[in-house]
Design a protein around this motif. Structure first.
Motif, mmCIF file in Angstrom:
data_model
loop_
_atom_site.group_PDB
_atom_site.id
_atom_site.type_symbol
_atom_site.label_atom_id
_atom_site.label_comp_id
_atom_site.label_asym_id
_atom_site.label_seq_id
_atom_site.Cartn_x
_atom_site.Cartn_y
_atom_site.Cartn_z
ATOM 1 N N CYS A 66 0.913 -1.095 0.093
ATOM 2 C CA CYS A 66 0.042 0.027 -0.026
ATOM 3 C C CYS A 66 0.802 1.336 0.034
ATOM 4 O O CYS A 66 2.173 1.272 -0.187
ATOM 5 C CB CYS A 66 -0.865 0.016 1.187
ATOM 6 N N THR A 79 -2.993 3.223 2.801
ATOM 7 C CA THR A 79 -4.215 3.120 1.897
ATOM 8 C C THR A 79 -3.823 2.214 0.972
ATOM 9 O O THR A 79 -2.705 2.458 0.337
ATOM 10 C CB THR A 79 -5.004 4.407 1.799
ATOM 11 N N GLU A 80 -4.876 1.883 -0.035
ATOM 12 C CA GLU A 80 -4.638 1.033 -1.495
ATOM 13 C C GLU A 80 -4.569 1.888 -2.358
ATOM 14 O O GLU A 80 -5.197 3.045 -2.350
ATOM 15 C CB GLU A 80 -5.736 -0.082 -1.580
#
Length: 363
Positions: A66, A79-80
């Protein structure tokens, strides 16, 4: 003396090279879902980001592959790529030793280094010839501790419910408080429910292994029955399902995620057919885990391994390890998880059905 979690040692931020490290650089995303050039990719290990005011921020709920984005509160969050929006500020820099304001800390839970290690030694890896006695005893201690002081998340394939004793053992572990969440697919739930309705799995007796007449219809009849009932919870409430793993989870109010697959038939109403919605749901449970026990399911295990950090940060800032055990007969399956970056996973190579019975007896 009871089980004691290993003490976490933060890096020495006052010594070289971290004392003189620069603040991390954040650049804007050029488009939705696109990170800036030179983005930094996260791992399963603790990572610290040096902020503009000079303090080092430990990433919370980190995970593999990520990026680090500045949140609306000004703190870095993991986060992705698919969640990025144009203009989001993402950390750049691929150095991991503080030279670009990001430090990867792999030894936080390691004891003081011992002297006298040999450069060459036999049996340093894991195989079917490995001694697993200490692995079992360690797992027992961890589970007794985390039953009340953590979150034990299970990842399970259908082999767990193909055997009557293993299925019953899993139900007892649920009832005794050793299961705080389950990650699985349509197969485990369907065959467990087939066991509740017909005492078979794929038409074979889960105790006597007898092939039942037209038994190959049992799992399809099970799916049809559950779909007509409106799902697992409704079927349990109506008394159609009176035993088994899904019954125990429902009765105890324990969360589970059934992720859809191309191979699914039916599927059960509770199965999440959208891959990214399933990923989100799995990640939410995996992100709570303090211990993960993965049983005879290679793909779900690898997926969960990629979602699970090697540490948890408590509300008070305390840091503890996340334990990850993979139980499988296959050396390949255990090795595959390490190949995919989950270097903190511990393998126990055995028949998963025997493992469940032994675990239940020990606890």
């Amino acid at each position: 003396m009871g089980f004691v979690l290993p003490e976490y040692r933060h890096p020495d931020f006052n010594g070289a090279p971290l004392a003189g490290a620069p603040a991390a650089v954040f650049c804007a995303c050029p488009a939705d879902g696109v990170a800036p050039a030179g983005f930094h990719a996260t791992s399963v290990f603790p990572e610290y980001v040096r902020m503009q005011d000079g303090h080092w921020e430990l990433l919370r709920r980190s995970r593999m592959d990520c990026v680090i984005r500045l949140g609306t509160d000004g703190r870095p969050e993991v986060t992705e790529f698919r969640r990025l929006r144009k203009g989001d500020m993402v950390a750049v820099g691929r150095g991991e030793n503080g030279e670009q304001g990001i430090y990867l800390h792999t030894g936080g839970f390691e004891p003081a280094r011992q002297c006298g290690g040999e450069a060459f030694a036999f049996r340093t890896g894991t195989s079917r010839e490995t001694s697993f006695s200490i692995a079992y005893d360690t797992l027992y201690d961890i589970m007794r501790h985390d039953r009340s002081h953590g979150r034990i998340i299970w990842v399970a394939g259908p082999a767990v419910v193909f055997d009557s004793d293993a299925r019953a053992a899993f139900c007892r572990l649920i009832d005794k408080g050793y299961v705080h969440g389950l990650l699985a697919g349509n197969a485990l739930a369907t065959h467990d429910l087939e066991g509740a309705l017909y005492n078979t799995a794929l038409g074979q007796g889960i105790y006597d292994k007898r092939q039942m007449p037209l038994g190959h219809y049992h799992h399809l009849d099970t799916l049809n029955t559950l779909r007509e009932a409106g799902g697992i919870e409704r079927a349990v409430q109506q008394g159609q399902i009176r035993g088994g793993v899904m019954h125990a989870l429902t009765r105890q109010g324990i969360p589970y995620v059934l992720a859809g697959s191309i191979r699914d038939d039916g599927p059960l109403p509770e199965v999440e057919p959208d891959v990214y919605s399933a990923q989100d749901a799995m990640r939410n449970l995996a992100g709570e885990a303090t211990t993960v026990v993965a049983l005879a399911t290679q793909l779900h295990t690898i997926a969960t391994g990629n979602m699970t950090p090697s540490y948890q940060v408590a509300q008070d800032g305390g840091v503890r390890p996340v334990y990850f055990f993979i139980v499988d007969m296959s050396e390949f399956a255990a090795g595959k998880l390490a190949d995919r970056g989950s270097l903190t996973a511990h393998a126990i190579l055995t028949n998963v059905q025997d493992f469940m019975v032994n675990l239940d007896r020990a606890l």
